[in-house]
Scaffold this motif. Structure first.
Motif, mmCIF file in Angstrom:
data_model
loop_
_atom_site.group_PDB
_atom_site.id
_atom_site.type_symbol
_atom_site.label_atom_id
_atom_site.label_comp_id
_atom_site.label_asym_id
_atom_site.label_seq_id
_atom_site.Cartn_x
_atom_site.Cartn_y
_atom_site.Cartn_z
ATOM 1 N N ASP A 127 41.043 39.304 37.284
ATOM 2 C CA ASP A 127 40.938 40.631 36.667
ATOM 3 C C ASP A 127 41.981 41.592 37.203
ATOM 4 O OD1 ASP A 127 38.625 40.121 34.986
ATOM 5 O OD2 ASP A 127 37.502 39.929 36.852
ATOM 6 N N TRP A 128 42.622 41.212 38.277
ATOM 7 C CA TRP A 128 43.676 42.046 38.871
ATOM 8 C C TRP A 128 44.557 41.147 39.736
ATOM 9 C CZ3 TRP A 128 43.265 41.332 44.030
ATOM 10 C CH2 TRP A 128 41.992 41.027 44.538
ATOM 11 N N THR A 130 47.496 41.262 43.156
ATOM 12 C CA THR A 130 48.277 41.975 44.162
ATOM 13 C C THR A 130 49.317 41.005 44.741
ATOM 14 O OG1 THR A 130 48.192 43.372 46.134
ATOM 15 C CG2 THR A 130 46.626 41.554 46.045
ATOM 16 N N LEU A 145 40.899 40.489 52.308
ATOM 17 C CA LEU A 145 40.093 41.002 51.193
ATOM 18 C C LEU A 145 38.659 40.511 51.297
ATOM 19 C CD1 LEU A 145 42.593 40.612 48.233
ATOM 20 C CD2 LEU A 145 41.250 42.658 48.709
ATOM 21 N N HIS A 149 35.501 42.930 51.692
ATOM 22 C CA HIS A 149 34.429 42.937 50.683
ATOM 23 C C HIS A 149 33.076 42.621 51.303
ATOM 24 C CE1 HIS A 149 32.497 42.364 46.777
ATOM 25 N NE2 HIS A 149 32.008 41.222 47.247
ATOM 26 N N ALA A 292 36.762 40.923 39.191
ATOM 27 C CA ALA A 292 36.509 42.373 39.129
ATOM 28 C C ALA A 292 35.593 42.843 40.249
ATOM 29 C CB ALA A 292 35.906 42.718 37.766
ATOM 30 N N ARG A 295 37.255 44.222 43.220
ATOM 31 C CA ARG A 295 38.244 45.254 42.933
ATOM 32 C C ARG A 295 38.136 46.450 43.890
ATOM 33 N NH1 ARG A 295 41.754 47.046 38.798
ATOM 34 N NH2 ARG A 295 42.627 48.834 39.854
ATOM 35 N N ALA A 296 36.896 46.835 44.202
ATOM 36 C CA ALA A 296 36.720 48.017 45.053
ATOM 37 C C ALA A 296 37.354 47.769 46.425
ATOM 38 C CB ALA A 296 35.236 48.344 45.194
ATOM 39 N N ALA A 298 39.729 45.694 47.107
ATOM 40 C CA ALA A 298 41.188 45.626 46.951
ATOM 41 C C ALA A 298 41.780 47.027 46.775
ATOM 42 C CB ALA A 298 41.541 44.724 45.773
ATOM 43 N N ASP A 299 41.068 47.888 46.065
ATOM 44 C CA ASP A 299 41.553 49.259 45.876
ATOM 45 C C ASP A 299 41.624 50.017 47.200
ATOM 46 O OD1 ASP A 299 42.126 49.472 43.176
ATOM 47 O OD2 ASP A 299 40.057 49.928 42.613
ATOM 48 N N GLU A 300 40.650 49.766 48.053
ATOM 49 C CA GLU A 300 40.555 50.538 49.288
ATOM 50 C C GLU A 300 41.451 50.015 50.400
ATOM 51 O OE1 GLU A 300 36.431 50.690 50.386
ATOM 52 O OE2 GLU A 300 35.959 51.713 48.492
#
Ligand code: PMP
Length: 429
Positions: A127-128, A130, A145, A149, A292, A295-296, A298-300
């Motif tokens: 879904d994403w 990097t 990651l 998580h 997905a 994702r949180a 990975a975003d942080e």
């Protein structure tokens, strides 16, 4: 795992050495580069500098031009990087155009968005995406990651699996600089052993951030082993039960088995997948793609690299994947690999060599029963080089889309002679 002793190459480092052929370059290299050359080529396993090219000038298709002025059929493909062969203008052209505009800009470029969109479109469960610039970057990022998580520290890897050169990976018969503390949070489990898997999760499941596997087991040295579907489903079930992430390290196999990821070819659903090697057809790039639900984290997370803003490799990667898709590259590599592998086994039978090919056809591993110290394979690799083909005696080989039937047939002819010469020197076992 135990790895064979690989003494460092014994090349004189004194005396005048200014030439540009292999042995001279190697002497020059030893003066100014620790070990002379990197990784596999550092060891004389098959690489007597008089018998095996240590340096190359360039490649074309499936062939490599050594500094000895000879062309070699290359079944190592830059250790997997060259999936569409050397010198594909459809790939190198877009990369060169990006490079002309400045290889590393201060900001990201549209190439990063285009590549991420393509990976999300192609890879099952992605879904994403990097980035990184090496496979070791990718596996390390995936591990971080998973920790971010889950809030847990420990990771389990399969005994004998190679996940990179970073000290947490631990694969190395030369532990220099590595400390056991670096591996304090790393557990190992055997491949395809359901009992050991159950025991691992019973004891450690509550604190396991991730289990990282390669999609099939490709230890070095040793035969490759495909995953037992029952083991894979037990692994997925344990991960789901304990909230542990399943990471597929597809750095070596990626895009040779299936453009959707090797996990699709082999029937499992990881949470994170690591790619590098073949992604950029020789341009340095790595990607971690994820589900997905991660994702949180990975975003942080702080994820960064100066060269993540380098767009040539990203443009190359997008063009490379498109080419594989358009030209049905996976099927072509499988067919070429099957013809090569079955041809080799037939030749071996004729020469009385108990040679086996394991692993997927596009990433074949050759082993000879009873050749415990790899002496037969080392001699064979040297004779293959003399004939004009590059293989490695203990590492799996790689097929690219440039390995057409002419290359395969010519290589089998090389193998016929090389096997005869190797056998003349003594039996395999
Ligand atoms: N994972 C696997 C399965 C690999 O085969 C490799 C490289 N051989 C790596 C990770 C590390 O990649 P790199 O050498 O690009 O750091």
């Amino acid at each position: 795992m135990t790895t064979p002793a690989m003494p460092v190459r014994n090349v004189a480092t004194s005396g005048q050495a200014t030439g540009t052929d292999g042995p001279d370059l190697l002497r020059r290299a030893h003066r100014v580069i620790p070990g002379g050359v990197w990784g596999h080529n550092r060891y004389p396993a098959a690489y007597d500098p008089d018998a095996y090219p240590a340096f190359a000038e360039r490649g074309e298709g499936a062939r490599l031009l050594g500094t000895d002025g000879r062309w070699y059929n290359d079944f190592l493909c830059g250790y997997g990087a060259m999936i569409n062969g050397y010198g594909r203008q459809e790939i190198d052209g877009p990369a060169a155009r990006r490079a002309a505009g400045g290889p590393t800009l201060t900001t990201a470029t549209p190439a990063s968005v285009e590549l991420a969109e393509l990976l999300v479109d192609l890879v099952d469960g992605a879904d994403w995406a990097t980035w990184g610039t090496s496979g070791s970057d990718a596996t390390w990022t995936a591990l971080l990651l998973a920790r971010a998580h889950t809030g847990r520290r420990t990771v389990a890897v399969v005994d004998g699996a190679y996940h990179g050169s970073h000290s947490w990976c631990g694969w190395c018969n030369a532990p220099h600089g590595r400390h056991t503390d670096d591996r304090a949070a790393v557990l190992t489990l055997p491949w395809n052993d359901i009992g050991a898997l159950d025991a691992l999760f019973a004891a450690e499941g509550h604190q396991l951030a991730a289990v990282m596997i390669t999609p099939f087991h490709h230890p070095i040295p040793g035969a490759s082993e495909l995953p037992d579907p029952a083991w894979l489903s037990a692994l997925r079930a344990h991960c789901d039960h304990w909230g542990t992430l399943l990471i597929s390290d597809d750095v070596r196999a990626g895009f040779r088995l299936d453009l959707r990821g090797s996990h699709t070819a082999l029937g499992f659903s990881p949470d994170l997948v690591c790619f590098s090697k073949a992604l950029g057809n020789g341009w340095p790039i790595a990607a971690v793609v994820g589900h997905a639900r991660l994702r949180a984290a990975a975003d942080e997370m702080f994820l960064a690299g100066t060269f993540w803003n380098s767009s040539p490799a990203m443009a190359a990667a997008a063009a490379n994947l498109e080419l594989l898709r358009q030209e049905d590259g996976v099927a072509r590599m499988r067919e070429a690999g099957e013809a090569f592998g079955s041809g080799l086994v037939r030749l071996a039978e004729r020469h009385g060599v108990p040679l086996r090919i394991s692993g997927p056809a596009a990433i074949p591993t050759a082993t000879v029963d009873g050749d415990e110290d790899h002496a037969w394979m080392r001699r064979f690799a040297v004779h293959m080089a003399a004939q004009g083909t590059l293989i490695h005696p203990m590492h799996n080989w790689f097929v690219s889309t440039a390995h057409d039937s002419a290359v395969v047939e010519e290589t089998l002819a090389h193998a016929d002679t090389a096997m005869a010469r190797t056998q003349e020197e003594g039996p395999a076992a």
